[in-house]
Structure formats: structure tokens, C-alpha cells
Design a protein around this motif. Sequence first.
Motif, PDB file in Angstrom:
ATOM      1  N   SER A  35      32.952  23.857  28.655  1.00  0.00           N
ATOM      2  CA  SER A  35      33.343  25.230  28.341  1.00  0.00           C
ATOM      3  C   SER A  35      34.754  25.523  28.837  1.00  0.00           C
ATOM      4  O   SER A  35      35.484  26.289  28.213  1.00  0.00           O
ATOM      5  CB  SER A  35      32.347  26.209  28.946  1.00  0.00           C
ATOM      6  N   ILE A  74      37.882  26.810  26.555  1.00  0.00           N
ATOM      7  CA  ILE A  74      38.746  27.960  26.852  1.00  0.00           C
ATOM      8  C   ILE A  74      40.209  27.552  26.801  1.00  0.00           C
ATOM      9  O   ILE A  74      41.038  28.238  26.213  1.00  0.00           O
ATOM     10  CB  ILE A  74      38.384  28.569  28.217  1.00  0.00           C
ATOM     11  N   SER A 134      32.492  41.323  36.699  1.00  0.00           N
ATOM     12  CA  SER A 134      31.654  40.592  35.740  1.00  0.00           C
ATOM     13  C   SER A 134      30.242  41.168  35.709  1.00  0.00           C
ATOM     14  O   SER A 134      29.644  41.306  34.635  1.00  0.00           O
ATOM     15  CB  SER A 134      31.624  39.095  36.059  1.00  0.00           C
ATOM     16  N   ASP A 175      29.824  34.770  27.388  1.00  0.00           N
ATOM     17  CA  ASP A 175      31.071  34.630  28.147  1.00  0.00           C
ATOM     18  C   ASP A 175      31.003  35.375  29.476  1.00  0.00           C
ATOM     19  O   ASP A 175      31.474  34.882  30.503  1.00  0.00           O
ATOM     20  CB  ASP A 175      32.262  35.117  27.330  1.00  0.00           C
ATOM     21  N   LEU A 226      28.856  33.410  31.784  1.00  0.00           N
ATOM     22  CA  LEU A 226      29.597  32.240  32.246  1.00  0.00           C
ATOM     23  C   LEU A 226      30.508  32.604  33.420  1.00  0.00           C
ATOM     24  O   LEU A 226      30.566  31.893  34.422  1.00  0.00           O
ATOM     25  CB  LEU A 226      30.422  31.653  31.090  1.00  0.00           C
ATOM     26  N   ILE A 227      31.188  33.732  33.304  1.00  0.00           N
ATOM     27  CA  ILE A 227      32.050  34.199  34.399  1.00  0.00           C
ATOM     28  C   ILE A 227      31.215  34.490  35.637  1.00  0.00           C
ATOM     29  O   ILE A 227      31.546  34.054  36.746  1.00  0.00           O
ATOM     30  CB  ILE A 227      32.842  35.449  33.972  1.00  0.00           C
TER      31      ILE A 227
END
Length: 105
Positions: free
Chosen positions: A3, A7, A54, A70, A73-74
Motif C-alpha cells: 500500500s 501511495i 484519523s 484509507d 490504513l492511517i
Amino acid sequence: MSSLENIYSKLSPNMEPTAFASLHHEPHADSPHQVGREVAHELNNIFTIIRGYSERMLLKHGDNPALRPDLQLIADNIKRAESLVRQSTYPKTRPTSTVSASTVS
């Protein structure tokens, strides 16, 4: 493709795929990587801000299927980063107590 590489490829599509390896280094398991307490403290300040935003964004936009992966993921990676800093911080040294001859009977 990881991932992180995904990015990077979105940010810079003309970058060579082999260049991604130089952007992300995994520490060797047998080498002792440690950071000082001051550095860990500053990193944790930054991580706390990122984690807070987040989590806030997940609460606000978590039901949006385009954003949720996303944001998750953060959130997951910031928790991992906090854990890595905790594990690599020098242990807190405690002062050794000295016993004087007058206190021992």
C-alpha cells in the motif's frame, strides 16, 4: 505492490518501481535500533495528533466506502508507529539506591 508503494506511485507516477525500495527501509531484526527518550517524546506528540485526526475522520466519514479503507490504513499504521517507538525507546534508568553503613544495623 504494498500500500505504501501504491501511495508513492499515485504521488509520483513517473518514478521507477525500484526507487520505492529506497524510500521504505525495514529494520534488521538482529540490530538494536533505539531512539532517545526526547526523540520518542517528540515523535509521540506528532503521532498523537495524527491518531486523533484519523480517529475523528473515521467517526465522521467511516460509513463512506471510498474513504474508510484509507482512513483505517492511517489509523492502523499510526498505532503501529507508536508501538515501534515504544519498543525502540531506551529503557528508563532508575537511580540505584545506595545504602550507607549507618542505616544498616
